[in-house]
Write an enzyme that holds these catalytic residues in place. Structure first.
Site, PDB file in Angstrom:
ATOM      1  N   GLY A 166       0.867  -1.175   0.235  1.00 21.52           N
ATOM      2  CA  GLY A 166       0.078  -0.142   0.205  1.00 21.52           C
ATOM      3  C   GLY A 166       0.939   1.289   0.047  1.00 21.52           C
ATOM      4  N   ASP A 195      10.315  -7.343  -1.194  1.00 20.71           N
ATOM      5  CA  ASP A 195       8.985  -8.013  -0.948  1.00 20.71           C
ATOM      6  C   ASP A 195       9.205  -9.285  -1.131  1.00 20.71           C
ATOM      7  OD1 ASP A 195       6.330  -8.574  -0.583  1.00 20.71           O
ATOM      8  OD2 ASP A 195       5.909  -6.417  -0.801  1.00 20.71           O
ATOM      9  N   SER A 200      -7.108  -8.910  -3.076  1.00 18.85           N
ATOM     10  CA  SER A 200      -7.532  -8.035  -1.870  1.00 18.85           C
ATOM     11  C   SER A 200      -6.476  -6.824  -1.949  1.00 18.85           C
ATOM     12  CB  SER A 200      -7.497  -8.572  -0.801  1.00 18.85           C
ATOM     13  OG  SER A 200      -6.313  -9.115  -0.258  1.00 18.85           O
ATOM     14  N   ASN A 201      -5.464  -6.835  -2.525  1.00 23.03           N
ATOM     15  CA  ASN A 201      -4.332  -6.104  -2.539  1.00 23.03           C
ATOM     16  C   ASN A 201      -4.450  -4.914  -3.451  1.00 23.03           C
ATOM     17  OD1 ASN A 201      -1.570  -8.329  -2.484  1.00 23.03           O
ATOM     18  ND2 ASN A 201      -2.749  -7.512  -0.906  1.00 23.03           N
ATOM     19  N   LEU A 202      -5.606  -5.030  -4.502  1.00 22.78           N
ATOM     20  CA  LEU A 202      -5.366  -4.195  -5.691  1.00 22.78           C
ATOM     21  C   LEU A 202      -6.450  -2.962  -5.067  1.00 22.78           C
ATOM     22  CD1 LEU A 202      -6.366  -6.377  -8.393  1.00 22.78           C
ATOM     23  CD2 LEU A 202      -4.026  -5.735  -7.683  1.00 22.78           C
ATOM     24  N   LYS A 230       5.268  -9.908  -5.881  1.00 22.10           N
ATOM     25  CA  LYS A 230       5.198  -8.356  -6.014  1.00 22.10           C
ATOM     26  C   LYS A 230       6.402  -7.603  -6.746  1.00 22.10           C
ATOM     27  CE  LYS A 230       1.693  -7.854  -2.570  1.00 22.10           C
ATOM     28  NZ  LYS A 230       1.644  -7.280  -1.051  1.00 22.10           N
ATOM     29  N   ASP A 278       4.734  -3.220   6.904  1.00 16.25           N
ATOM     30  CA  ASP A 278       3.369  -3.374   7.705  1.00 16.25           C
ATOM     31  C   ASP A 278       3.446  -3.899   9.103  1.00 16.25           C
ATOM     32  OD1 ASP A 278       3.365  -5.942   7.001  1.00 16.25           O
ATOM     33  OD2 ASP A 278       1.805  -5.848   5.990  1.00 16.25           O
ATOM     34  N   ASN A 279       4.793  -3.958   9.666  1.00 18.23           N
ATOM     35  CA  ASN A 279       4.728  -4.763  10.748  1.00 18.23           C
ATOM     36  C   ASN A 279       5.771  -4.356  11.678  1.00 18.23           C
ATOM     37  OD1 ASN A 279       7.349  -6.914  10.800  1.00 18.23           O
ATOM     38  ND2 ASN A 279       6.199  -6.724   8.674  1.00 18.23           N
ATOM     39  N   CYS A 327      -3.803  -4.658   8.875  1.00 21.59           N
ATOM     40  CA  CYS A 327      -4.595  -3.960   7.846  1.00 21.59           C
ATOM     41  C   CYS A 327      -5.849  -4.706   7.497  1.00 21.59           C
ATOM     42  CB  CYS A 327      -3.868  -3.676   6.710  1.00 21.59           C
ATOM     43  SG  CYS A 327      -2.881  -1.826   6.877  1.00 21.59           S
ATOM     44  N   CYS A 349       4.058 -19.798   9.240  1.00 23.67           N
ATOM     45  CA  CYS A 349       3.696 -18.718   8.020  1.00 23.67           C
ATOM     46  C   CYS A 349       4.883 -18.548   7.046  1.00 23.67           C
ATOM     47  CB  CYS A 349       3.002 -17.744   8.755  1.00 23.67           C
ATOM     48  SG  CYS A 349       4.500 -16.681   9.898  1.00 23.67           S
TER      49      CYS A 349
END
Length: 362
Positions: free
Chosen positions: A51, A72, A79-81, A96, A140-141, A202, A332
């Site tokens: 994002g 990345d 759902s990213n778009l 990505k 994002d973390n 998010c 994960c």
């Protein structure tokens, strides 16, 4: 810093096409041909092609930054778009880094992109950062943010940081050993990481895509200012956006007198709240009879998974942790999500552990 104290030396000549592409930037007071040439000579590393990374990458490429590194390990998901605007719908399922590099090439084929399709870790960060003039962090973390900050601080690299959640965003610049004598880093803003069980992602909290665009554009602006030497960077100032109120505010940030300078990179997952009693296993240490559960999203499994496992995405597990019978070993991509899942399961009395480093460490 004064006008035109850019980081990169003015070494390369601009071609006629590059002069035409950069004409509106060259016309700006304080930038000119010298500033545009500095942009062409700059090497900028962007952490995350999501994002925040999407607008950062687009505007840096459009500005004529000569070399852009993209870090990345993820693939593009539908759902990213909604917010990751550098990726097209046709890129769903692709790495990505590949998708972003293709978009940059379509915008300006003279911009060199370096694809780092990896998880940023304490083992690779210093070597990776050393090849770039400037680090822009769109991760994002908290674990990655502390890692990126510490690696940049050890190398005395300027570090542009941004964060978004729901309708809010923040942006600033950190620079241990800045030329003007100020040494401010992420630990001055966040001396200690928050409780990981109370941090919403998010996907759980939601995020307005246009807020990512606003904060990402600000991050790109700070990177351009640092590369050209024009203006005053956000060093010692944090800009805060409240999109619902349509307002910006600013807080001053000073070096904490109790902060100890970074001397080495550490285990950032553990630093960010993994309990010391949490047994994170190596893959060959899985006890006989324990279930092996992948908490990544189903599309991530297309790039590989461990034999004999089950798929239970993190969101499903957190919604009903008591439904998963133990004992269980979770994994994960990097270990962050599985650590959180293990904590949630133990909280309801289920024996659970996490694989150290996740699938990316295999």
């Amino acid at each position: 810093m004064t006008e035109n104290e850019g980081m990169a030396a003015t070494t390369d000549r601009l071609t006629g096409e590059q002069l035409e592409r950069g004409a509106r930037t060259i016309a700006l007071p304080g930038i000119g041909v010298v500033g545009q040439t500095r942009l062409r000579s700059a090497r900028v590393l962007v952490i995350g092609a999501g994002g925040l990374g999407s607008p950062v990458l687009q505007y840096l490429a459009a500005a004529g930054v000569g070399t852009i590194g993209i870090v990345d390990f993820d693939v593009v998901d539908l759902s990213n778009l909604q917010r990751q605007v550098i990726h097209a719908g046709s890129a769903v399922g692709e790495p990505k880094t590949l998708s972003a590099a293709r978009s940059i090439a379509a915008l300006d084929p003279s911009v060199a992109t370096v694809q780092h399709d990896i998880t940023l870790t304490a083992a690779n960060a210093l070597q990776l950062f050393a090849d770039y003039d400037l680090i822009v962090d769109g991760s994002d973390n908290f674990a990655t943010r502390y890692l990126a900050n510490d690696a940049a601080a050890l190398l005395h690299k300027p570090y542009v940081w941004g964060s978004v959640l729901r309708f809010d965003g923040q942006v600033t610049v950190f620079w241990e050993g800045a030329p003007d004598g100020r040494s401010i880093d992420y630990r001055d803003l966040h001396p200690t990481p928050p409780d990981p069980t109370g941090v919403l992602s998010c996907s759980e909290a939601g995020v307005l895509g246009s807020v990512c665009g606003t904060i990402g554009s600000m991050m790109a602006t700070e990177a351009i200012k640092l590369a050209t030497g024009v203006g005053e960077p956000l060093l010692g100032r944090v800009q805060i956006l409240d999109a619902l109120a349509g307002s910006w505010s600013e807080i001053a940030l000073r070096r904490s007198p109790t902060r100890v300078p970074v001397s080495e990179l550490v285990d950032y997952e553990e630093f960010c709240g993994v309990p010391v009693f949490d047994p994170r296993l190596e893959v060959d240490e899985i006890p006989t009879g324990w279930r092996l559960v992948d908490v990544r999203e189903p599309y991530e499994r297309e790039r590989g998974h461990l034999d004999g496992d089950e798929s239970v995405p993190l969101g499903v597990l957190l919604a009903s942790p008591g439904d998963l019978a133990g004992p269980v070993v979770l994994y994960c991509a990097s270990g962050a999500r599985s650590n959180r899942a293990a904590q949630a399961l133990r909280a309801v009395g289920i024996e659970a552990v996490s694989l150290r480093g996740g699938l990316s460490a295999r």
